[in-house]
Design a protein around this motif. Structure first.
Motif, mmCIF file in Angstrom:
data_model
loop_
_atom_site.group_PDB
_atom_site.id
_atom_site.type_symbol
_atom_site.label_atom_id
_atom_site.label_comp_id
_atom_site.label_asym_id
_atom_site.label_seq_id
_atom_site.Cartn_x
_atom_site.Cartn_y
_atom_site.Cartn_z
ATOM 1 N N GLU A 143 6.682 -31.176 35.546
ATOM 2 C CA GLU A 143 6.164 -29.954 34.945
ATOM 3 C C GLU A 143 5.047 -29.405 35.824
ATOM 4 O O GLU A 143 4.139 -30.144 36.212
ATOM 5 C CB GLU A 143 5.643 -30.227 33.533
ATOM 6 C CG GLU A 143 6.709 -30.645 32.548
ATOM 7 C CD GLU A 143 7.742 -29.542 32.341
ATOM 8 O OE1 GLU A 143 7.370 -28.357 32.446
ATOM 9 O OE2 GLU A 143 8.922 -29.873 32.092
ATOM 10 N N GLN A 144 5.096 -28.109 36.081
ATOM 11 C CA GLN A 144 4.085 -27.495 36.937
ATOM 12 C C GLN A 144 2.819 -27.218 36.140
ATOM 13 O O GLN A 144 2.875 -26.635 35.050
ATOM 14 C CB GLN A 144 4.613 -26.176 37.519
ATOM 15 C CG GLN A 144 5.735 -26.378 38.529
ATOM 16 C CD GLN A 144 6.175 -25.056 39.146
ATOM 17 O OE1 GLN A 144 6.056 -24.022 38.504
ATOM 18 N NE2 GLN A 144 6.666 -25.099 40.353
ATOM 19 N N GLN A 145 1.699 -27.651 36.679
ATOM 20 C CA GLN A 145 0.392 -27.383 36.061
ATOM 21 C C GLN A 145 -0.310 -26.358 36.953
ATOM 22 O O GLN A 145 -0.957 -26.701 37.935
ATOM 23 C CB GLN A 145 -0.433 -28.689 35.969
ATOM 24 C CG GLN A 145 0.223 -29.785 35.152
ATOM 25 C CD GLN A 145 0.381 -29.394 33.687
ATOM 26 O OE1 GLN A 145 -0.466 -28.677 33.135
ATOM 27 N NE2 GLN A 145 1.470 -29.844 33.073
ATOM 28 N N LEU A 146 -0.159 -25.100 36.589
ATOM 29 C CA LEU A 146 -0.706 -24.030 37.432
ATOM 30 C C LEU A 146 -1.954 -23.458 36.796
ATOM 31 O O LEU A 146 -1.984 -23.175 35.606
ATOM 32 C CB LEU A 146 0.324 -22.913 37.630
ATOM 33 C CG LEU A 146 1.634 -23.326 38.322
ATOM 34 C CD1 LEU A 146 2.594 -22.146 38.366
ATOM 35 C CD2 LEU A 146 1.364 -23.824 39.732
ATOM 36 N N GLY A 147 -2.993 -23.256 37.608
ATOM 37 C CA GLY A 147 -4.219 -22.616 37.139
ATOM 38 C C GLY A 147 -4.353 -21.242 37.749
ATOM 39 O O GLY A 147 -3.463 -20.740 38.450
ATOM 40 N N GLU A 178 -6.237 -20.386 40.073
ATOM 41 C CA GLU A 178 -6.419 -20.419 41.524
ATOM 42 C C GLU A 178 -5.141 -20.826 42.259
ATOM 43 O O GLU A 178 -5.155 -21.039 43.465
ATOM 44 C CB GLU A 178 -7.543 -21.412 41.868
ATOM 45 C CG GLU A 178 -8.896 -21.066 41.282
ATOM 46 C CD GLU A 178 -9.370 -19.683 41.723
ATOM 47 O OE1 GLU A 178 -9.158 -19.338 42.899
ATOM 48 O OE2 GLU A 178 -9.963 -18.961 40.894
ATOM 49 N N ALA A 179 -4.059 -20.992 41.523
ATOM 50 C CA ALA A 179 -2.803 -21.403 42.158
ATOM 51 C C ALA A 179 -2.299 -20.307 43.101
ATOM 52 O O ALA A 179 -2.613 -19.123 42.917
ATOM 53 C CB ALA A 179 -1.751 -21.693 41.090
ATOM 54 N N PRO A 180 -1.509 -20.678 44.121
ATOM 55 C CA PRO A 180 -0.978 -19.664 45.053
ATOM 56 C C PRO A 180 -0.090 -18.658 44.324
ATOM 57 O O PRO A 180 0.625 -19.006 43.389
ATOM 58 C CB PRO A 180 -0.156 -20.488 46.049
ATOM 59 C CG PRO A 180 -0.525 -21.901 45.851
ATOM 60 C CD PRO A 180 -1.082 -22.041 44.477
ATOM 61 N N THR A 181 -0.151 -17.404 44.772
ATOM 62 C CA THR A 181 0.654 -16.351 44.142
ATOM 63 C C THR A 181 2.143 -16.651 44.269
ATOM 64 O O THR A 181 2.930 -16.264 43.406
ATOM 65 C CB THR A 181 0.355 -14.996 44.796
ATOM 66 O OG1 THR A 181 0.565 -15.102 46.214
ATOM 67 C CG2 THR A 181 -1.077 -14.570 44.545
ATOM 68 N N ASN A 182 2.548 -17.327 45.331
ATOM 69 C CA ASN A 182 3.962 -17.649 45.511
ATOM 70 C C ASN A 182 4.480 -18.560 44.391
ATOM 71 O O ASN A 182 5.659 -18.522 44.045
ATOM 72 C CB ASN A 182 4.184 -18.333 46.859
ATOM 73 C CG ASN A 182 3.843 -17.407 48.023
ATOM 74 O OD1 ASN A 182 3.593 -16.226 47.801
ATOM 75 N ND2 ASN A 182 3.801 -17.945 49.218
ATOM 76 N N LYS A 183 3.591 -19.415 43.842
ATOM 77 C CA LYS A 183 3.969 -20.276 42.713
ATOM 78 C C LYS A 183 3.861 -19.521 41.397
ATOM 79 O O LYS A 183 4.685 -19.682 40.489
ATOM 80 C CB LYS A 183 3.058 -21.514 42.683
ATOM 81 C CG LYS A 183 3.350 -22.534 43.755
ATOM 82 C CD LYS A 183 4.509 -23.416 43.342
ATOM 83 C CE LYS A 183 4.678 -24.585 44.289
ATOM 84 N NZ LYS A 183 5.819 -25.442 43.879
ATOM 85 N N LEU A 184 2.804 -18.683 41.283
ATOM 86 C CA LEU A 184 2.568 -17.979 40.021
ATOM 87 C C LEU A 184 3.640 -16.936 39.735
ATOM 88 O O LEU A 184 3.918 -16.615 38.585
ATOM 89 C CB LEU A 184 1.191 -17.298 40.056
ATOM 90 C CG LEU A 184 -0.031 -18.223 40.015
ATOM 91 C CD1 LEU A 184 -1.298 -17.433 40.273
ATOM 92 C CD2 LEU A 184 -0.129 -18.944 38.667
#
Length: 1569
Positions: A1458-1462, A1464-1470
């Protein structure tokens, strides 16, 4: 009559030339200028040249000898004769004043023994070095050492002459050199170069045995000079009728005077010197110099170029200075007598004072002002002579039946006008080329300009034996250039005559019909003929020819045909046709049978009238079956130059008596004019008004027609004006004839080439003008005036002072223009304007002050200080005056200018005064005149030390108070500006966020649903790009066409290796052994796996079994460590093998199911990117998926709708093609980007491309009747600081909505696309320039800030635009069409499930990861990131960045974590974070559905693999793959053999391997042998 090729598209029309220039071109028939001829350039002036039959061309220059190929494009070898690696001349040799003979260090260059007795050819060379050394070397390579050599063979003086010839003596069957040389120069000024041996001081001619090692001479004899004979200059040596001939002349090397007639010496062609006599050669009065020699052996005629001395340079040259004279060799032989005139023969048999004179063949003598060389040959029984001139022309003379010279044709002109070398060399293999030497250059020139003759009649009427008419090409060509030239009926040469040229005739043979026929020689073939009424387009007659006959057409005589006034007749012969238009409008007004019949009308014999051929009828008696049309008189157009020729007598007196009237001629001005002619030529003299008819007669080359020119205007009794026509370069004799009397000589007149500029100095001047500008070049004495061309002020005439090689003028003032401007300097000759170069105007110089320093009491030194600039100020540009006392003046003499780091100092001195100190103290100012600029300069202030001590503290206090005040003011101003900037930034942020929100809600991309056929690559290229993604070099060796290959052709070694590889145990052992080797790299593993895949491409069942075994072995290795890491990387052969296996098995599924949505994704993504600004330098764009490729420095832009008109081209000539298209572009697009969008719009509108490449077209803006070509870079381009050029955009040209843009094909040769460097920019400006750009446009609005994060919404906008297409693609990948999974996927997933059960792996995540690593990671991601593997498209770096984001999202869908994105995560992931959970559920369902499908039986899988194998038979060259596999086996042969020995059951494989090695070793030996 019109002749055209039906398959060749018409050429675009060229703009009409100005009339005078057009007349000039027509007059000269456009000789070659050297655009396409190959040229070889040497470091030094060329001194000798020769061509061998098979080994190339040899050129000696300076101290070097080069061997060149016949095309002059490659140097095959080089000999350094003096110093290794250095070709420079040991002593500088200045070119002589012609016609004096030149100087050279190379004296002999003689190829010989070529093809004799099967022996190799040799080259004999002679040099001034080592007291006149001679060497013999192999012809094939100059770098090989000499075979024989000797000293004192040739002249050791660079000025001295040497002539020689090599021959084979039949008496002793040996090779000899007969050489004549000027061994001693009696003149003291030229004799200091070397001192020959005492025995050579009187020697003139010797014979050498060149098969001796030392080239010994004693036993072969010599011919000595007669005492007091002076120096003899030998020009040539040649063999004829058993004798050796040496043409020569007596010459004083110091004064340049030839004292007597040239002569020909003759010796026997023997093994010893036998003098056979000498004879004098007469070629006109005073021509005592012999410049060039050529034996026309087939005619037994010798040709020579003779010259009179010209004293000081070229000034005394006349139209008759040089002449070509031809002599019969039989007469020279008969008149040569053995007397002691120039030589001392052993026996003398005559008492005459001088040699007997031989007269030339009078009819062939050709007189010219400046000939330098001659070469003669015989072609098709016609004697052809090539002549070089002193101004760089190559002339061609064709002698008539009685050896009568015609007017020479100029077949080539050297642009630099370098004098042609005295020796012209023919191409030894192809008689269509000749080598032209001049200065430091050798050119290969075609011997005829056949293509200038546009019709058959013109071609054959020219009587050039090199040219003929080629029916199949419908051109005048060389015979070798004509297809089927061996067929006599396809080729017409001068022997056929112009009467054989095909011509269309219309003749009325009876009362009832008119017949259309073709007469002349035509290549027999099926032909058709058609007669069409031009006005109505109606066919009047159509016919086909019977076998081996020409078509004829008969038109019945009918009354309704009275309206047929113009008809077009066409005869078609396959690929070419012949047509002619006949006009019957004026038949009744024509008088005379020939004229009537020639136009196609009919002639009534009895009534003697001309009638319409289709309607009017004569009486029956006028027609009979055997009637032939009366002969049509074809007259050669009479040249205006022949008018008045014939009855003119020239006399040396400058007075003409006519009764009691005396006409006096004094001079003609100018005496030099350009080849364009001149309108205002003034002749001065007396009594001109008394004559009623005055003509000028110009006589140039003796065999050419005279020019007869009527006087234009008699100005008064002493002056009259003539308008002279254009002519080629030559000197002509001028005489004036009054009232038909005798012709009074005026003197010579020279036609010279147009001026040429080489340098403008100085190239920079000041805006006020007046500086003295000098232009260097040639032929400036024929210009009419000099013009400065300015873009705003137009053409400005300036007064100039011109000599032959330089022009001076004062730069005009451009004070009202902008400070920096460029003007073009032009020369006007008649109505022709020649660009000479650019003159740059800069701001006027700025002076800061001056200082006066008394040197002594009688001398004053003035130093004037000036700001540094780029001006070159000379003494004649500047005038300095010092004012002192009560307005007294003193002139200051300019000395020099010194440039320092900060200022430039101009130094001048005032001399001859008495009170220098008082003048210095009372000086007030200095006046500086620079051309038109006049400035007063004030003296630098000098303050005493006391003032400094008092003023400094006060000044310091003031500065402190001012600094405090300024600091407080600036602090307040800074606070105010920061507040304004924050407000502006807030406003910009609001606007950008609102715009981004609105775009997300409202923007809709018009996706093109119909994008035509998907450009799939064929299987072969798809597989190779997948197998070798980084090794493009392997692609071509596997793409050999194998369909016609015979299986029996495979050699024994490869058959044995193929059988060995099909041993599963052996192959698995080899792979494991290779993987254990430390230097068997990851790259080697991948290559080995790919070679193995290709080798087993037709044995997929076997390959699959290998894959299973290796995968199980890999699992054994992974089970001991972490099983989840298996197949994650490509570190083993099996992992790459799995990738290749998936590519082979899934190629059909990829093409049928996934290909179309994948191509739609790439197309849609491209469309979205191009909707906004794209920077062409960095490829960054406003619309993107990848933050790294985001163009956040985006300018304001708007859409511009263009009306684009496409030019009709042959490549796209369909009637249903729409050529007027509306195209939307952005005002920030470059011209190149606009081209791409226009091309895409054409493709979308018409469904097919335009037919040309981008770099083949131009765009042109049409505004009313004006057109402007649009370019990315032109003279209007903005140049920023540091020399960075900003590319032109649509906005730069201020193109508005609705503007019309024309697309047309470039006429000139197009170049490839421009690669922009760091010196160019588009949308992303340099930081400082970006700031200045905004600062300079404050009147348009407030400062606009750029923050990258403001534009991140563009990523989301792009994602939304392609979202539906992307989901369609993903679901096509993880879908099960018809509830069936592809065989390969089902088979391998079941295999993995079975292996997990065998190994008792209960964690379901492990199997999920194995499947993910084997299919999505190993295959699909590779495809998604590389669309060029599947389609025939080009992947840009920007598309690559966007596809990387998509591929990452695709792999995230298969991930179990499971991805834990905040935040500050890279835009490519967001970007796809919200979509990933949905995709994950679909992937799990996909895996489950495959697992739930019934398992495949082994027979089903084998059948599938067998069918795939059959599909790919003969796709690849398996032999290459087997060879590459063997390379790896042999590299690690010992290790593999040891492994086979240790393992049981592989003994047979071991024997087979040794047998394979033996076979390969034998094959290698055979190839070596």
């Amino acid at each position: 009559m019109e002749v055209s090729r039906s398959k060749v598209p018409p050429r675009p029309q060229r703009p009409a030339a100005p009339l005078p220039l057009l007349a000039y071109l027509l007059a000269l028939a456009a000789p070659g200028r050297g655009a396409d001829e190959p040229v070889w350039r040497s470091e030094q002036a060329i001194g000798a040249i020769a061509a061998s039959r098979a080994d190339g061309v040899y050129v000696a220059s300076g101290s070097c000898l080069d061997q060149l190929d016949y095309s002059l494009e490659h140097r095959l070898s080089r000999l350094y004769r003096d110093q290794a690696g250095n070709c420079t001349e040991p002593v500088s040799l200045a070119p002589p004043a012609r016609p004096r003979p030149g100087s050279s260090f190379s004296k002999l260059l003689l190829p010989y023994r070529e093809g004799a007795d099967g022996l190799g050819g040799l080259l004999l060379t002679g040099w001034t070095f080592d007291r006149g050394a001679c060497e013999v070397r192999p012809l094939g390579n100059l770098s090989l050492s000499s075979l024989r050599n000797g000293t004192e063979v040739v002249s050791c003086h660079p000025q001295g002459s040497t002539a020689g010839v090599v021959y084979r003596s039949l008496e002793k069957n040996r090779w000899y050199l007969a050489v004549a040389a000027t061994y001693v120069l009696p003149e003291p000024e030229t004799a200091s170069r070397c001192n020959p041996a005492a025995s050579d001081r009187d020697t003139a001619i010797t014979i050498k045995n060149i098969e001796e090692r030392s080239l010994a001479t004693e036993e072969l004899g010599r011919l000595n000079l007669r005492g007091g004979a002076g120096s003899l200059h030998f020009v040539d040596a040649f063999l004829w009728n058993g004798s050796v001939y040496f043409p020569y002349y007596r010459y004083n090397y110091t004064s340049g005077v030839a004292t007597d007639l040239p002569s020909m010496a003759r010796i026997a062609q023997s093994n010893e010197v036998q003098f056979q006599g000498q004879a004098a050669l007469v070629c006109g009065h005073g021509r005592h110099l012999l410049l060039s020699s050529s034996l026309v052996e087939a005619l037994d005629v010798w040709a020579g170029v003779f010259s009179a001395a010209t004293e000081e340079g070229q000034e005394k040259r006349s139209p008759a200075t040089t002449a070509l004279c031809l002599f019969r060799m039989s007469e020279i032989q008969a008149r040569a007598k053995r007397c002691n005139w120039d030589f001392e023969p052993t026996q003398a048999n005559c008492n005459e004072d001088k040699p007997e004179k031989v007269q030339p063949i009078a009819s062939s003598t050709l007189i010219h002002s400046d000939l330098t060389s001659v070469y003669g040959t015989v072609v098709m029984n016609r004697t052809v002579l090539f002549l070089g001139t002193g101004d760089g022309q190559l002339l061609k003379v064709i002698l008539g039946e009685n050896l009568t010279s015609n007017c020479p044709e100029v077949i080539y002109e050297i642009k630099e006008e370098t004098p042609v070398f005295h020796k012209l060399v023919p191409h030894p293999e192809k008689n269509i080329y000749i080598y032209l030497t001049a200065g430091k250059e050798v050119r290969r020139i075609r011997v005829a300009n056949c293509s200038k003759h546009k019709s058959c009649l013109a071609c054959l009427a020219a009587a050039d034996p090199h040219c003929g008419w080629c029916h199949s090409l419908q051109r005048c060509t060389f015979k070798d250039d004509c297809v089927h030239s061996e067929n006599s009926e396809n080729w017409l040469d001068i022997l056929s005559g112009a009467k054989e040229c095909p011509q269309i005739h219309i003749s009325q043979r009876s009362k009832d019909q008119t017949t259309v026929t073709l007469v002349g020689s035509v290549f027999p073939r099926q032909s058709e003929c058609l007669v069409r009424n031009v006005d109505s387009g109606r066919e009047l007659c159509k016919g086909k020819s019977p076998p081996n006959k020409t078509c004829t057409c008969s038109i019945p005589t009918r009354a309704p045909y009275k309206d047929v006034l113009v008809v077009n007749v066409t005869f078609s012969f396959g690929s070419w046709h012949l047509s002619k238009r006949f006009n019957f409008t004026n038949c009744s007004s024509l008088r005379g049978c020939p004229v009537c019949i020639g136009t196609g009308c009919a002639w009534c014999k009895s009534e003697r009238k001309c009638i319409h051929p289709f309607t009017a009828a004569c009486s029956s008696s006028d027609y009979n079956r055997n009637q032939e049309p009366c002969p049509v008189a074809f007259e050669k157009p009479a040249s205006s130059k022949t008018a008045g020729e014939g009855g003119f007598k020239e006399e040396k007196s400058n007075r003409t008596n006519r009764g009691l009237q005396v006409f006096y001629i004094e001079s003609i001005e100018p005496q030099k004019i350009s080849t364009l002619g001149k309108r205002n030529v003034i002749v001065t003299g007396a009594n001109f008004t008394q004559a009623s008819n005055i003509v000028m007669i110009l006589k140039g080359t003796s065999t050419c027609d005279k020019d007869v020119i009527q006087v234009s205007h008699v100005l008064n009794d002493t002056h009259m004006k003539f308008s002279l026509p254009s002519s080629r370069k030559e000197m002509k004799d001028v005489c004036i004839q009054f009232d038909g009397g005798s012709c009074t000589s005026v003197g010579p007149l020279s036609y010279i080439a147009l001026p040429h500029c080489s340098l403008i100095y100085p190239a920079t001047t000041w805006i006020s003008g007046g500086q003295n500008i000098t232009i260097l070049g040639r032929n400036f004495d024929v210009i009419d005036n000099l013009i400065i061309s300015h873009e705003l002020k137009g053409n400005i005439n300036v007064s100039e002072y011109c000599m032959a090689t330089n022009c001076s003028f004062l730069a005009p003032s451009l004070k009202s223009s902008k400070v920096r401007t460029n003007v073009t300097v032009k020369l006007r000759v008649q109505e022709t304007y020649l660009d000479c170069g650019i003159l740059q105007y800069l701001e006027d110089p700025k002076f800061t002050g001056y200082r006066v320093d008394p040197e002594v009491d009688t001398e004053l030194e003035v130093k004037i200080l000036k700001e540094n600039d780029n001006f070159n100020i000379s003494q004649k540009d500047i005038e300095i005056t010092l004012f002192h006392g009560e307005n007294k003046q003193l002139n200051c003499n300019f000395e020099n200018i010194t440039r320092n780091q900060d200022l430039t100092t101009i130094l001048c001195k005032i001399k001859g005064i008495r009170t220098a100190n008082s003048i210095a103290s009372s000086s007030q100012k200095v006046r500086v005149k620079l051309g038109n600029l006049e400035l007063y300069v004030k003296q630098e202030s000098v303050v005493s030390t006391l003032y400094y001590l008092i003023g400094l503290p006060i000044l310091l206090v003031i500065v402190i108070f001012v600094a405090v005040g300024v600091t407080r003011h600036k602090s307040k101003e800074l606070s105010r500006k920061q507040s304004q900037q924050l407000e502006l930034l807030e406003s910009e942020l609001r606007k950008e966020i609102r715009d981004g929100f609105a775009e997300l809600q409202m923007d809709k991309l018009d996706v093109v649903d119909s994008f035509g056929t998907v450009p799939f690559l064929d299987y072969k290229h798809f597989a190779l790009r997948t197998f070798f993604p980084e090794s493009g070099g392997f692609t071509h060796i596997f793409t050999e066409d194998m369909h016609n290959r015979d299986a029996s052709d495979k050699n024994e070694s490869l058959i044995a290796l193929d059988a060995l590889i099909c041993n599963k145990s052996f192959l698995v052992t080899v792979i494991h052994t290779l993987e254990k080797q430390k230097n068997f790299s990851v790259k080697d593993r991948c290559l080995f796996a790919s070679f193995l895949t290709i080798a087993l491409q037709t044995k997929l069942v076997y390959l699959t079994s290998i894959l299973e075994v290796l995968t199980r072995d890999l699992m054994e290795q992974s089970s001991n460590m972490q099983p989840k890491l298996m197949l994650r990387r490509t570190e083993s052969v099996v992992e790459k093998l799995l990738t290749n296996w998936m590519s082979v098995c899934l190629s059909g599924f990829l093409r049928e199911t996934v290909g179309e949505p994948f191509y739609l994704l790439v197309t849609t993504l491209n469309q979205k990117i191009n909707k906004g600004p794209v920077d062409v330098i960095t490829c960054k764009a406003l619309y993107t998926l990848n933050e790294d490729w985001l163009l956040w420095q985006v300018p304001e832009f708007s859409t511009v709708a263009l009306n684009v008109v496409f030019e009709k081209i042959p490549e796209n000539d369909s009637a249903d093609v729409c050529r007027n298209i509306s195209v939307n572009v952005l005002d920030c697009d470059t011209i190149g980007q606009a081209k791409e969008k226009i091309f895409q719009a054409f493709l979308s509108k018409n469904g097919s491309p335009y037919g040309l490449q981008l770099n083949e077209i131009c765009l042109e803006l049409q505004v009313g009747t004006r057109q402007k070509e649009l370019l990315d870079i032109d003279s209007s381009s903005v140049i920023l600081e540091d020399g960075i050029t900003k590319l032109n955009t649509i906005g730069h040209y201020e193109i508005s909505n609705g503007s019309t843009i024309k697309v047309f094909k470039k006429i000139a040769n197009f170049t490839s696309d421009v690669e922009y460097s760091d010196d160019h920019c588009h949308l992303i400006l340099p930081d400082s320039e970006a700031f200045q750009d905004v600062q300079g446009k404050r009147h348009r609005g407030k400062h606009k800030f750029k923050v990258k994060e403001m534009y991140l919404t563009k990523l989301l906008s792009t994602k939304v635009a392609i979202h539906s297409v992307l989901e369609k693609l993903f679901r096509s990948i993880w879908s099960l069409p018809n509830s069936r999974a592809p065989f390969a996927i089902k088979y391998f997933f079941d295999f993995l499930d079975a292996q997990a059960e065998n190994k008792k792996i209960t964690d379901p995540d492990v199997v999920h990861i194995w499947k993910t690593n084997s299919l999505p990671l190993r295959f699909w991601v590779n495809i998604l990131k590389n669309p060029q593997f599947v389609f025939d498209i080009k992947k840009t770096p920007h598309i690559d960045g966007c596809l990387s984001v998509i591929a990452q999202a695709f792999m995230d869908a298969f991930s179990l974590t499971e991805q834990q994105l905040g935040k500050e995560a890279p835009t490519n992931k967001l970007l796809y974070a919200k979509d990933i959970p949905t995709y994950k559920e679909e992937v799990k369902s996909y895996y489950k559905a495959i697992r739930d499908l019934p398992p495949l039986s082994s027979s089903e899988m084998e059948e599938f693999l067998t069918q795939e194998s059959k599909k790919h038979e003969n796709e690849f060259n398996e032999e290459v793959a087997l060879t590459e596999i063997y390379k790896y086996i042999v590299k690690y042969f010992d290790e593999i053999l040891n492994k086979l020995e240790r393992d049981r059951g592989l003994e047979e494989a071991q024997k087979q391997l040794l047998h394979v090695k033996v076979l390969f070793d034998e094959k290698k030996k055979c190839k070596w042998m």
